[in-house]
Design a protein around this motif. Structure first.
Motif, PDB file in Angstrom:
ATOM      1  N   ARG A 204      14.219  30.006 -47.425  1.00 28.90           N
ATOM      2  CA  ARG A 204      13.922  30.783 -48.633  1.00 28.90           C
ATOM      3  C   ARG A 204      14.451  32.212 -48.499  1.00 28.90           C
ATOM      4  N   TYR A 205      14.236  32.823 -47.328  1.00 37.37           N
ATOM      5  CA  TYR A 205      14.762  34.172 -47.096  1.00 37.37           C
ATOM      6  C   TYR A 205      16.290  34.169 -47.124  1.00 37.37           C
ATOM      7  N   ILE A 206      16.892  33.174 -46.485  1.00 30.07           N
ATOM      8  CA  ILE A 206      18.354  33.085 -46.444  1.00 30.07           C
ATOM      9  C   ILE A 206      18.913  32.878 -47.844  1.00 30.07           C
ATOM     10  N   ASN A 207      18.282  32.021 -48.641  1.00 34.15           N
ATOM     11  CA  ASN A 207      18.754  31.781 -50.013  1.00 34.15           C
ATOM     12  C   ASN A 207      18.665  33.049 -50.856  1.00 34.15           C
TER      13      ASN A 207
ATOM     14  N   ALA B  90      23.072  39.365 -51.632  1.00 38.95           N
ATOM     15  CA  ALA B  90      24.202  39.983 -50.925  1.00 38.95           C
ATOM     16  C   ALA B  90      25.043  38.901 -50.248  1.00 38.95           C
ATOM     17  N   PRO B  91      25.811  38.148 -51.017  1.00 38.29           N
ATOM     18  CA  PRO B  91      26.580  37.044 -50.436  1.00 38.29           C
ATOM     19  C   PRO B  91      27.609  37.487 -49.395  1.00 38.29           C
ATOM     20  N   LYS B  92      27.966  38.751 -49.390  1.00 43.44           N
ATOM     21  CA  LYS B  92      28.965  39.262 -48.435  1.00 43.44           C
ATOM     22  C   LYS B  92      28.339  39.880 -47.189  1.00 43.44           C
TER      23      LYS B  92
ATOM     24  N   SER C 275      26.801  40.344 -43.519  1.00 44.59           N
ATOM     25  CA  SER C 275      27.304  39.751 -42.280  1.00 44.59           C
ATOM     26  C   SER C 275      26.509  38.520 -41.848  1.00 44.59           C
ATOM     27  N   LEU C 276      25.208  38.519 -42.051  1.00 45.41           N
ATOM     28  CA  LEU C 276      24.397  37.384 -41.636  1.00 45.41           C
ATOM     29  C   LEU C 276      24.793  36.134 -42.412  1.00 45.41           C
ATOM     30  N   ILE C 277      24.990  36.256 -43.711  1.00 45.22           N
ATOM     31  CA  ILE C 277      25.374  35.115 -44.539  1.00 45.22           C
ATOM     32  C   ILE C 277      26.792  34.661 -44.190  1.00 45.22           C
ATOM     33  N   GLN C 278      27.684  35.598 -44.006  1.00 45.50           N
ATOM     34  CA  GLN C 278      29.058  35.231 -43.650  1.00 45.50           C
ATOM     35  C   GLN C 278      29.121  34.528 -42.300  1.00 45.50           C
ATOM     36  N   ARG C 279      28.373  35.010 -41.311  1.00 38.11           N
ATOM     37  CA  ARG C 279      28.347  34.343 -40.000  1.00 38.11           C
ATOM     38  C   ARG C 279      27.747  32.952 -40.109  1.00 38.11           C
ATOM     39  N   LYS C 280      26.699  32.825 -40.906  1.00 39.40           N
ATOM     40  CA  LYS C 280      26.071  31.512 -41.103  1.00 39.40           C
ATOM     41  C   LYS C 280      27.079  30.534 -41.697  1.00 39.40           C
TER      42      LYS C 280
ATOM     43  N   VAL D 178      18.363  43.850 -48.814  1.00 34.86           N
ATOM     44  CA  VAL D 178      19.163  43.137 -47.819  1.00 34.86           C
ATOM     45  C   VAL D 178      18.603  43.321 -46.406  1.00 34.86           C
ATOM     46  N   ALA D 179      18.312  44.554 -46.009  1.00 32.92           N
ATOM     47  CA  ALA D 179      17.805  44.813 -44.658  1.00 32.92           C
ATOM     48  C   ALA D 179      16.481  44.085 -44.425  1.00 32.92           C
TER      49      ALA D 179
END
Length: 165
Positions: free
Chosen positions: A129-132, A138-140, A142-147, A107-108
């Motif tokens: 690709r990195y975001i996917n 780690a769907p939970k 913070s970066l994914i949740q903010r996005k 994740v980091a």
């Protein structure tokens, strides 16, 4: 996480504890056993958190630890965070790609690659690709949740603008 004052980006530092508390503990550890691995690691994390001139010192500590024990995702990420704070995003990317080779779903590493990719103006496909991968790993986070929050807000605003037109 440490905010980068210049860009308002977030860089993941593997420590979510109170820096003031850790600084005191780290000083105590240094007085007790300055060369202990845990003391060195603690000192590096605190120095990354403090920023400024301490960042280069943190990089050297982490580099010594990789030479002593071998590279790990955690140490490579720490070194990459130091490079990012020094504005050396290409060097940070190299370290993060080595970390990604060690653990492709860390994740980091993935979060830091997104930040580095934005600063080095990577193609949108690379960032996506990195975001996917991050979203799958780690769907939970913070970066994914903010996005997702920002996308939902954008959709609401766009929908409201369509209704007014």
């Amino acid at each position: 996480q440490v905010g980068n004052a210049k860009s308002h980006e977030w860089i993941h530092v593997p420590s979510s504890v109170d820096t003031v508390h850790v600084c005191g503990d780290c000083r105590l550890m240094t007085r007790m056993e300055d060369d202990a691995t845990l003391t060195q690691l603690c000192t590096a994390w605190v120095n990354l958190s403090l920023g400024g001139e301490k960042v280069q010192e943190a990089f050297f500590i982490l580099q010594e630890l990789t030479e002593k024990f071998s590279e790990s995702s955690v140490l490579l990420n720490g070194m990459a965070v130091a490079q990012m704070q020094l504005g050396k995003f290409e060097e940070a990317e190299k370290l993060l790609l080595r970390a990604l080779n060690k653990n492709s779903s860390d994740v980091a590493t993935l979060q830091n690659l997104v930040v580095v990719g934005q600063h080095t103006r990577k193609a949108p496909e690379v960032l996506q690709r990195y975001i996917n991968t991050l979203a799958r790993s780690a769907p939970k986070c913070s970066l994914i949740q903010r996005k997702e929050q920002m996308e939902a807000l954008f959709d609401r605003c766009a929908s409201a603008a369509d209704l007014k037109a």
